[in-house]
Motif scaffolding. Structure first.
Motif, PDB file in Angstrom:
ATOM      1  N   ARG A 496       4.178 -42.770 -66.079  1.00 15.17           N
ATOM      2  CA  ARG A 496       3.105 -43.326 -65.260  1.00 15.17           C
ATOM      3  C   ARG A 496       2.403 -42.241 -64.460  1.00 15.17           C
ATOM      4  N   GLU A 497       3.128 -41.163 -64.169  1.00 18.74           N
ATOM      5  CA  GLU A 497       2.536 -40.083 -63.378  1.00 18.74           C
ATOM      6  C   GLU A 497       1.331 -39.471 -64.080  1.00 18.74           C
ATOM      7  N   LEU A 498       1.377 -39.475 -65.423  1.00 22.74           N
ATOM      8  CA  LEU A 498       0.278 -38.891 -66.184  1.00 22.74           C
ATOM      9  C   LEU A 498      -0.965 -39.774 -66.148  1.00 22.74           C
ATOM     10  N   LEU A 499      -0.769 -41.059 -65.967  1.00 19.18           N
ATOM     11  CA  LEU A 499      -1.866 -42.010 -66.117  1.00 19.18           C
ATOM     12  C   LEU A 499      -2.435 -42.493 -64.798  1.00 19.18           C
ATOM     13  N   ILE A 500      -1.652 -42.370 -63.724  1.00 21.23           N
ATOM     14  CA  ILE A 500      -2.082 -42.925 -62.441  1.00 21.23           C
ATOM     15  C   ILE A 500      -2.416 -41.779 -61.489  1.00 21.23           C
ATOM     16  N   PRO A 501      -3.611 -41.764 -60.934  1.00 22.01           N
ATOM     17  CA  PRO A 501      -3.968 -40.705 -59.987  1.00 22.01           C
ATOM     18  C   PRO A 501      -3.028 -40.722 -58.783  1.00 22.01           C
ATOM     19  N   SER A 502      -2.608 -39.530 -58.361  1.00 25.06           N
ATOM     20  CA  SER A 502      -1.698 -39.421 -57.228  1.00 25.06           C
ATOM     21  C   SER A 502      -2.477 -39.643 -55.936  1.00 25.06           C
ATOM     22  N   GLU A 503      -2.047 -40.634 -55.160  1.00 25.71           N
ATOM     23  CA  GLU A 503      -2.734 -40.969 -53.913  1.00 25.71           C
ATOM     24  C   GLU A 503      -1.690 -41.441 -52.904  1.00 25.71           C
ATOM     25  N   ASP A 504      -1.725 -40.826 -51.697  1.00 25.80           N
ATOM     26  CA  ASP A 504      -0.798 -41.235 -50.646  1.00 25.80           C
ATOM     27  C   ASP A 504      -1.302 -42.509 -49.987  1.00 25.80           C
ATOM     28  N   VAL A 505      -0.401 -43.478 -49.797  1.00 25.86           N
ATOM     29  CA  VAL A 505      -0.762 -44.762 -49.199  1.00 25.86           C
ATOM     30  C   VAL A 505       0.364 -45.220 -48.277  1.00 25.86           C
ATOM     31  N   VAL A 506       0.049 -46.164 -47.409  1.00 26.43           N
ATOM     32  CA  VAL A 506       1.063 -46.807 -46.570  1.00 26.43           C
ATOM     33  C   VAL A 506       1.329 -48.177 -47.169  1.00 26.43           C
ATOM     34  N   VAL A 507       2.587 -48.444 -47.513  1.00 23.98           N
ATOM     35  CA  VAL A 507       2.954 -49.720 -48.128  1.00 23.98           C
ATOM     36  C   VAL A 507       3.733 -50.556 -47.113  1.00 23.98           C
ATOM     37  N   THR A 508       3.317 -51.822 -46.980  1.00 21.07           N
ATOM     38  CA  THR A 508       4.004 -52.719 -46.042  1.00 21.07           C
ATOM     39  C   THR A 508       4.371 -54.021 -46.746  1.00 21.07           C
ATOM     40  N   VAL A 509       5.513 -54.571 -46.347  1.00 22.16           N
ATOM     41  CA  VAL A 509       5.963 -55.884 -46.825  1.00 22.16           C
ATOM     42  C   VAL A 509       6.491 -56.640 -45.607  1.00 22.16           C
ATOM     43  N   ARG A 517      -1.058 -52.334 -49.829  1.00 21.51           N
ATOM     44  CA  ARG A 517      -1.062 -50.884 -49.639  1.00 21.51           C
ATOM     45  C   ARG A 517      -2.325 -50.563 -48.841  1.00 21.51           C
ATOM     46  N   THR A 518      -2.212 -49.587 -47.966  1.00 23.95           N
ATOM     47  CA  THR A 518      -3.316 -49.241 -47.070  1.00 23.95           C
ATOM     48  C   THR A 518      -3.562 -47.748 -47.163  1.00 23.95           C
ATOM     49  N   SER A 519      -4.810 -47.368 -47.141  1.00 22.00           N
ATOM     50  CA  SER A 519      -5.129 -45.940 -47.190  1.00 22.00           C
ATOM     51  C   SER A 519      -4.744 -45.286 -45.865  1.00 22.00           C
ATOM     52  N   PRO A 520      -4.343 -44.019 -45.911  1.00 26.40           N
ATOM     53  CA  PRO A 520      -4.007 -43.324 -44.644  1.00 26.40           C
ATOM     54  C   PRO A 520      -5.174 -43.340 -43.666  1.00 26.40           C
ATOM     55  N   ARG A 521      -6.410 -43.351 -44.167  1.00 25.27           N
ATOM     56  CA  ARG A 521      -7.583 -43.369 -43.288  1.00 25.27           C
ATOM     57  C   ARG A 521      -7.614 -44.666 -42.468  1.00 25.27           C
ATOM     58  N   ASP A 570      -5.322 -52.945 -52.504  1.00 19.23           N
ATOM     59  CA  ASP A 570      -5.681 -51.987 -51.459  1.00 19.23           C
ATOM     60  C   ASP A 570      -6.380 -52.765 -50.333  1.00 19.23           C
ATOM     61  N   ILE A 571      -5.673 -52.974 -49.222  1.00 20.84           N
ATOM     62  CA  ILE A 571      -6.168 -53.830 -48.139  1.00 20.84           C
ATOM     63  C   ILE A 571      -6.113 -53.050 -46.823  1.00 20.84           C
ATOM     64  N   LYS A 572      -7.105 -53.274 -45.961  1.00 20.10           N
ATOM     65  CA  LYS A 572      -7.154 -52.590 -44.667  1.00 20.10           C
ATOM     66  C   LYS A 572      -5.937 -52.953 -43.805  1.00 20.10           C
ATOM     67  N   TRP A 573      -5.613 -52.021 -42.893  1.00 19.19           N
ATOM     68  CA  TRP A 573      -4.454 -52.208 -42.022  1.00 19.19           C
ATOM     69  C   TRP A 573      -4.594 -53.465 -41.156  1.00 19.19           C
ATOM     70  N   LYS A 574      -5.824 -53.774 -40.774  1.00 20.75           N
ATOM     71  CA  LYS A 574      -6.061 -54.901 -39.873  1.00 20.75           C
ATOM     72  C   LYS A 574      -6.231 -56.229 -40.606  1.00 20.75           C
ATOM     73  N   ASP A 575      -6.163 -56.192 -41.965  1.00 21.71           N
ATOM     74  CA  ASP A 575      -6.311 -57.431 -42.747  1.00 21.71           C
ATOM     75  C   ASP A 575      -4.962 -57.877 -43.292  1.00 21.71           C
ATOM     76  N   LEU A 576      -4.805 -59.195 -43.414  1.00 19.65           N
ATOM     77  CA  LEU A 576      -3.562 -59.753 -43.941  1.00 19.65           C
ATOM     78  C   LEU A 576      -3.381 -59.358 -45.406  1.00 19.65           C
ATOM     79  N   GLY A 577      -2.169 -59.056 -45.798  1.00 23.47           N
ATOM     80  CA  GLY A 577      -1.907 -58.637 -47.173  1.00 23.47           C
ATOM     81  C   GLY A 577      -1.961 -59.795 -48.163  1.00 23.47           C
ATOM     82  N   GLN A 578      -1.659 -59.474 -49.402  1.00 28.57           N
ATOM     83  CA  GLN A 578      -1.615 -60.488 -50.464  1.00 28.57           C
ATOM     84  C   GLN A 578      -0.195 -61.045 -50.549  1.00 28.57           C
TER      85      GLN A 578
END
Length: 813
Positions: A496-509, A517-521, A570-578
């Motif tokens: 999967r590493e070859l096919l998926i662009p590497s991107e740092d994210v914050v994951v919450t459950v 998942r939320t972008s660091p920005r 990919d959902i904003k930090w201030k928005d409810l997740g899926q």
């Protein structure tokens, strides 16, 4: 006079069976399967013969296709014009047949699946090589039978001066039988025929030194020599056909994949759409554009990649998930001796060789008869010219032609045929030149008769004739091989590493099942505050991860959810997740227990799970790496009303501590729990009293200092040293952790492991949440009931206890 009606009382099964049997026999023998001798189905044979008979051959002008179709339907094939025209068009498509048997002017379809122009617009004629299929058909070489209305005769097979069954292959489906014979290179098949003629016992191994394998008109790369060998030996086998692809560099560090050959029988437009769908559906992130640049100079499909993507990895993914690579299954069924037969390579070659011997024999018999007849005439003419004056005198004395012939026969012993030739002789033929020509002709005829007689009496001479004629066809029509054959089928491994662009994210459950998942920005803009969550919910998991990672979500129903990070919304930090239920289906009473992130599943680790009824089990981490993850996967086989209360990743941990609702604790080595498969139920971890249940499980790392915090439903809490509990064995009752009270006894809600200053939250039945710092609790012995921290009468009973999730650096759990 009235006609009396007749009835037959017959069982329905018998009638249906009889009728379907007849129908099946017809479509097997006379519709869908090719003849082993000429490689043609009846409709193809009738098209070629109709064109030949009408003079629509390679050396003449093109003729409207509609005229040929009408002729075929009217004289030989009383079926739909569409089916006849489609069969005719296929014979003209250079991407469907290795050597086209029909040449066509106009739109005859495309590799994209486009329909050909209507038959009134296209023009066609036989190709040069089709002429070789029909050569010598007028010399009584093949059997003719009456057509459908007895108004004409049609051939049952064509002379087929080259092995068309193997050269052009065949595909068809009849009743109970199907056939898939791939095309081959003409020169290789002819060489195999010659080898088989010289050595009737030649093995497949020996034949494969000259006939390497199939040769598709669309080229491509064939993998799997073992599959080819098996097919040649048994009639069935499997190979892989993959597209020919090159990787070309572009400006700016980008690359593109260029496809110049695709697998046989693959629809190019559908294949390109499927490739583009991989990009559109975000299954393959590395493609920026897919273009079809094919033109009249050749096929060219360009797959442009994003910057810094692994082109070979993406190409492998496309080989595995699209028609850039397909499997081809040999099923070499043909009609041999009027029966459907599974043809091996030897039986295919032998059927053709026997057919050719019959063709050459019958042709030689026809030519010999013709030569003898002509020799008889020539001898009569020479004799007549030697006694010319007497012959003329006899003819002049005759009353008419018939009388002249009778007089010649009676006077000079000429035969009827010779007399006819003499009386029909033109005067200019009486010159000296003509006598010389007749003598030369007689000499030539004698040589021809001797040669033909030799062919008919000598098997060696017959074989040499076939060899000589095949050599001529080889020289005239052989083309270079188009398909490349590779020995082994390449195993495609996709990371999967070859096919998926590497991107740092914050994951919450969250505990109630909201994931995102939320972008660091977005996370940084909120400074980690104002996380969107329902009032009744709490954060169960928060990590800085990468899109190339995966999380495993464990539920109380004994299941786990395999969730690649890149597929999370990919959902904003201030928005409810899926909610997790919109990703996979969960049971109504199923809730989330734990979440663990993984970079890969190669580590020497295992997953430990514990159930409410005291069952424990371990499974290897590698078993959790799955390919299909559209649903929740069973990780613990629960029985009755049991449910899973704990899931953990075992790496360095060596012991397990289990706490029960009735305040019993048991501690034992993890090695007592055997490693088993995913769907097993596990083994007994604790011997429960009636009505008791397991509430907590804690894995113990010997290198880490751990204390235990116990909280009861009455709001009492205490901290104990782990050393209070001796190491025993599993399936024991354990030791008491609270002093027994006769009235309103304490019941354990949860036991947690603490290593420092963790913050613990206690939740009550009235929705009150009370924080508790682990350092605020004094260490007491296991017989103490601890300190009351919650007012049971005002705040309600404690229903849940959990450690507050603390953000952690990006690393594997």
């Amino acid at each position: 006079m009235t006609q009396t009606e007749r009835y037959q009382d017959l069982p329905l099964e018998e009638v249906i069976g009889d009728r379907f049997g007849r129908y099946s026999k017809y479509i097997i023998q006379d519709r869908a399967l090719p003849d082993a001798r000429d490689g043609l189905k009846p409709v193809q044979r009738r098209i070629l013969y109709a064109m030949y008979k009408e003079g629509n051959t390679n050396d003449k002008a093109f003729r409207k296709s509609a005229k040929t179709v009408g002729n075929v339907i009217g004289n030989y094939h009383p079926h739909g014009d569409t089916s006849v025209y489609e069969a005719m068009v296929r014979l003209s498509q250079d991407w469907k047949v290795r050597h086209m048997l029909v040449e066509m002017h106009g739109n005859n379809g495309s590799m994209d699946g486009d329909s050909p122009a209507a038959m009134r617009y296209t023009e066609a004629r036989l190709s040069a090589i089709a002429g070789e299929l029909l050569r010598d058909i007028d010399k009584r070489t093949v059997e003719f039978i009456p057509n459908f209305d007895d108004s004409d005769m049609e051939p049952t097979v064509l002379p087929s001066r080259f092995p068309n069954l193997l050269v052009n292959g065949s595909t068809g489906i009849s009743a109970g039988y199907a056939t898939d014979i791939p095309p081959h290179a003409l020169h290789e098949v002819l060489d195999a025929v010659l080898m088989r003629m010289d050595n009737p016992n030649a093995t497949v191994e020996e034949l494969m030194t000259v006939i390497k394998g199939p040769d598709f008109p669309t080229g491509g790369i064939i993998q799997g020599v073992d599959g080819i060998r098996k097919a040649y030996e048994t009639g069935k086998g499997k190979i892989i056909i993959r597209s020919k692809a090159d990787i070309e560099p572009l400006k700016g560090g980008k690359e593109q994949i260029v496809i110049t050959e695709i697998p046989f029988e693959v629809n190019k437009a559908s294949m390109i759409k499927k490739i583009d769908d991989q990009r559109f559906d975000r299954k393959l992130e590395g493609i920026s554009e897919v273009r079809d640049e094919s033109d009249r100079t050749g096929l060219r499909i360009v797959i442009e990649l994003k910057k810094d993507m692994d082109a070979n990895g993406i190409l492998n993914y496309l080989y595995k998930n699209t028609d850039l690579q397909v499997s081809y299954n040999f099923n070499m069924v043909a009609i041999h001796k009027r029966r459907p037969t599974m043809m091996t390579l030897q039986t295919s070659l032998d059927a053709y060789i026997i057919h050719q011997k019959e063709i050459i024999t019958k042709r030689s018999e026809f030519d010999l008869q013709k030569a003898n007849d002509r020799m008889h005439i020539v001898e009569g003419l020479i004799k007549a010219l030697s006694i010319l004056d007497e012959v003329i005198k006899t003819i002049r004395a005759s009353k008419d032609k018939r009388d002249a012939k009778n007089n010649l026969i009676s006077s000079f012993a000429f035969s009827e045929a010779q007399a006819e030739a003499i009386v029909s002789l033109q005067l200019y033929r009486l010159t000296n030149t003509d006598i010389t020509e007749l003598r030369n002709e007689a000499e030539s005829l004698r040589k021809l008769i001797a040669e033909l007689t030799g062919i008919l009496t000598s098997a060696t001479k017959l074989k040499n004739v076939i060899k000589k004629e095949l050599a001529v066809i080889r020289k005239q029509f052989a083309e270079p091989r188009r398909s490349v054959i590779e020995d082994k089928i390449q195993e495609i491994t996709i990371t999967r590493e070859l096919l998926i662009p590497s991107e740092d994210v914050v994951v919450t459950v969250t505990k109630e099942g909201y994931v995102k998942r939320t972008s660091p920005r977005s996370h940084a803009a909120s400074n980690g505050q104002d996380f969107a969550m329902k009032d009744s919910d709490h954060l169960l998991f928060e990590r800085n991860l990468n899109t190339q990672h995966t999380i495993l979500i464990f539920t109380t129903g004994g299941n786990f959810v395999y969730q690649p990070i890149n597929e999370l919304p990919d959902i904003k930090w201030k928005d409810l997740g899926q909610h997790l239920s919109s990703i996979v289906q969960l049971e109504p009473n199923e809730s989330i227990l734990a979440v663990y992130p993984f970079e890969n599943f190669d580590a020497d680790a295992s997953i430990l799970t514990v159930s409410k009824n005291g069952m424990v089990k371990r499974s290897a981490l590698k078993d959790y790496h799955i390919q299909r993850y559209s649903r929740a996967i069973k990780t613990m086989n629960l029985k009755g009303d049991d449910k899973m209360i704990f899931a953990g990743v075992v790496t360095k941990e060596t012991e397990l501590f289990i706490a029960t609702n009735q305040a019993y604790g048991v501690r034992f080595p993890l090695e007592e729990i055997p490693i088993t498969g995913l769907r097993t139920a596990g083994v007994k971890g604790v011997n429960l009293k009636d009505g008791d249940t397991v509430v907590s499980a804690i894995m113990i790392d010997p290198q880490q200092k751990q204390d235990l915090v116990l909280v009861t439903q009455r709001g009492a809490a205490k901290k104990m040293k782990l050393q209070e509990f001796e190491i025993g064995s599993r399936a024991k009752r354990g030791v008491v952790m609270l002093r027994e009270l006769k009235s309103n006894p304490h019941r354990v809600v949860c036991v947690l492991s603490v290593t420092g200053s963790e913050e613990i939250l206690m939740e009550t039945s009235k929705g009150v949440r009370l924080p508790l710092a682990a350092t605020a609790l004094k260490t007491v012995d296991r017989y103490s009931n601890g300190s009351f921290l919650v007012d049971e009468s005002s705040d309600g009973k404690v229903t849940a206890v959990y450690k507050k999730e603390m953000p952690a650096p990006k690393e594997q759990a």
